[in-house]
Write a protein that holds these residues in place. Structure first.
Motif, mmCIF file in Angstrom:
data_model
loop_
_atom_site.group_PDB
_atom_site.id
_atom_site.type_symbol
_atom_site.label_atom_id
_atom_site.label_comp_id
_atom_site.label_asym_id
_atom_site.label_seq_id
_atom_site.Cartn_x
_atom_site.Cartn_y
_atom_site.Cartn_z
ATOM 1 N N HIS A 139 0.834 -1.211 0.000
ATOM 2 C CA HIS A 139 0.000 0.000 0.000
ATOM 3 C C HIS A 139 0.863 1.254 0.000
ATOM 4 C CE1 HIS A 139 -2.531 3.159 2.014
ATOM 5 N NE2 HIS A 139 -3.302 2.802 1.005
ATOM 6 N N GLU A 140 1.937 1.228 0.777
ATOM 7 C CA GLU A 140 2.818 2.387 0.852
ATOM 8 C C GLU A 140 3.456 2.696 -0.509
ATOM 9 O OE1 GLU A 140 4.761 5.637 2.308
ATOM 10 O OE2 GLU A 140 3.202 4.442 3.294
ATOM 11 N N ARG A 153 7.976 -6.803 -7.582
ATOM 12 C CA ARG A 153 9.150 -5.959 -7.322
ATOM 13 C C ARG A 153 9.163 -5.449 -5.879
ATOM 14 N NH1 ARG A 153 7.808 -2.237 -10.341
ATOM 15 N NH2 ARG A 153 7.107 -0.742 -8.768
ATOM 16 N N VAL A 154 8.026 -4.944 -5.412
ATOM 17 C CA VAL A 154 7.948 -4.423 -4.044
ATOM 18 C C VAL A 154 8.182 -5.544 -3.033
ATOM 19 C CG1 VAL A 154 6.433 -3.367 -2.325
ATOM 20 C CG2 VAL A 154 6.421 -2.531 -4.690
ATOM 21 N N THR A 155 7.574 -6.691 -3.270
ATOM 22 C CA THR A 155 7.712 -7.840 -2.370
ATOM 23 C C THR A 155 9.160 -8.308 -2.298
ATOM 24 O OG1 THR A 155 5.456 -8.584 -2.880
ATOM 25 C CG2 THR A 155 6.961 -10.209 -1.928
ATOM 26 N N LEU A 204 14.142 -9.029 0.623
ATOM 27 C CA LEU A 204 15.603 -9.065 0.483
ATOM 28 C C LEU A 204 16.279 -8.079 1.427
ATOM 29 C CD1 LEU A 204 18.059 -10.220 -0.948
ATOM 30 C CD2 LEU A 204 17.723 -8.545 -2.774
ATOM 31 N N GLN A 205 15.742 -6.878 1.548
ATOM 32 C CA GLN A 205 16.332 -5.891 2.455
ATOM 33 C C GLN A 205 16.309 -6.389 3.895
ATOM 34 O OE1 GLN A 205 13.951 -2.445 1.426
ATOM 35 N NE2 GLN A 205 15.564 -1.607 0.120
ATOM 36 N N GLN A 213 20.025 -4.511 -7.342
ATOM 37 C CA GLN A 213 20.100 -3.724 -8.568
ATOM 38 C C GLN A 213 19.186 -4.281 -9.661
ATOM 39 O OE1 GLN A 213 24.299 -3.884 -9.442
ATOM 40 N NE2 GLN A 213 24.761 -2.050 -8.226
ATOM 41 N N GLU A 214 18.958 -5.588 -9.626
ATOM 42 C CA GLU A 214 18.150 -6.243 -10.661
ATOM 43 C C GLU A 214 16.845 -6.773 -10.063
ATOM 44 O OE1 GLU A 214 20.671 -9.245 -12.323
ATOM 45 O OE2 GLU A 214 22.154 -7.802 -13.044
ATOM 46 N N ILE A 215 16.254 -5.985 -9.174
ATOM 47 C CA ILE A 215 15.106 -6.454 -8.390
ATOM 48 C C ILE A 215 13.932 -6.863 -9.283
ATOM 49 C CG2 ILE A 215 13.898 -4.261 -8.038
ATOM 50 C CD1 ILE A 215 14.793 -6.794 -5.262
ATOM 51 N N ASP A 216 13.794 -6.252 -10.459
ATOM 52 C CA ASP A 216 12.690 -6.585 -11.362
ATOM 53 C C ASP A 216 12.822 -7.986 -11.944
ATOM 54 O OD1 ASP A 216 11.323 -4.214 -11.068
ATOM 55 O OD2 ASP A 216 12.391 -3.211 -12.688
ATOM 56 N N ARG A 217 13.998 -8.587 -11.832
ATOM 57 C CA ARG A 217 14.212 -9.915 -12.400
ATOM 58 C C ARG A 217 14.040 -11.042 -11.384
ATOM 59 N NH1 ARG A 217 19.714 -8.572 -15.887
ATOM 60 N NH2 ARG A 217 18.683 -7.415 -17.570
#
Length: 252
Positions: free
Chosen positions: A53-54, A93-95, A100-101, A220-224
């Motif tokens: 949501h954020e 991507r958000v998930t 990962l962080q 850096q490649e979070i979309d993948r």
């Protein structure tokens, strides 16, 4: 598992699990759910809903389904989406970044922990048959808790990937590991790991899924990142995933 069951009581519980569920061929052996990750502070479905949501509150498609998410939970709220919806890409991507962080900050704590799951893996790996020294585990979790715990125990993980900084998937490694590893010489022992919903360190390039161990590169490649989001699309995608339930049932 983390209620500090110790000594003879712990041994009796695990021995019962082993006899009832880990001694039958060609059946799922051990299934580890999200509770094992939440004990290390990984985000719950509620936490993930808040993070989505954020990040996506200005997205018109997300606005349409958010009332359902808020009222009935993330899983129900995403039921209407399919794998081809653009919103799924944003949610993935958000998930992936969120998990990962968190994992980067907790990796050392997980590695050094003495949790119930670690005790279970240790016990089972030390009691496997000499002719089949494998503990089979399946988890819907994206995180690497099981991998970290196995590393700390010195138990190799077989998940179908072979390589150093970047692993290449080979289905034969997963379905027939005895053809690649010397499995009849103690003290060899392995955990064979299936992740039907993907993994936070799987990256898709040109249609091929790679296993990447560099967290900086993953960010850096979070979309993948190759993970299957909650909701209806996970059933469609999960069946074809390289760590799928179907493959788990077919292993030798």
């Amino acid at each position: 598992m983390d209620k500090c069951v110790e000594g003879d009581e712990f041994d009796k519980i695990i021995e019962s699990v082993k006899v009832k569920y880990l001694s039958k061929p060609h059946l799922p052996k051990l299934i580890i759910g999200s509770g094992s990750s939440i004990t290390f502070g990984y985000p719950s479905m509620t936490n993930l809903s808040e993070e989505l949501h954020e990040n996506l509150k200005e997205n018109e498609d997300f606005k349409k389904i958010y009332p359902d998410i808020k009222a009935k939970g993330l899983e129900h709220g995403l039921q209407s989406l399919n794998s081809e919806d653009e919103l799924i890409t944003d949610i993935r991507r958000v998930t992936a970044r969120f998990i990962l962080q968190h994992e980067i900050t907790q990796e050392e704590n997980i590695y050094n922990s003495n949790c119930g799951l670690k005790k279970l893996i240790k016990y089972l790996s030390e009691s496997v048959e000499v002719n089949r020294p494998i503990v089979d585990i399946m988890t819907p979790n994206y995180d690497r808790v099981i991998e970290f715990l196995c590393d700390s125990l010195g138990v190799p993980v077989i998940n179908g990937f072979l390589g150093g900084a970047t692993g290449i998937f080979n289905a034969d490694l997963l379905t027939g590991p005895q053809n690649f590893y010397k499995m009849k010489r103690p003290p060899n022992k392995y955990v064979r790991l299936f992740k039907p919903h993907g993994s936070i360190n799987w990256s898709k390039r040109d249609g091929e899924i790679l296993q990447v161990h560099d967290n900086r590169r993953l960010l850096q490649e979070i979309d993948r990142i190759e993970i299957i989001t909650p909701g209806g699309s996970k059933y469609e995608q999960g069946y074809n995933n390289i760590g799928s339930v179907a493959k788990f049932k077919e292993v030798k």
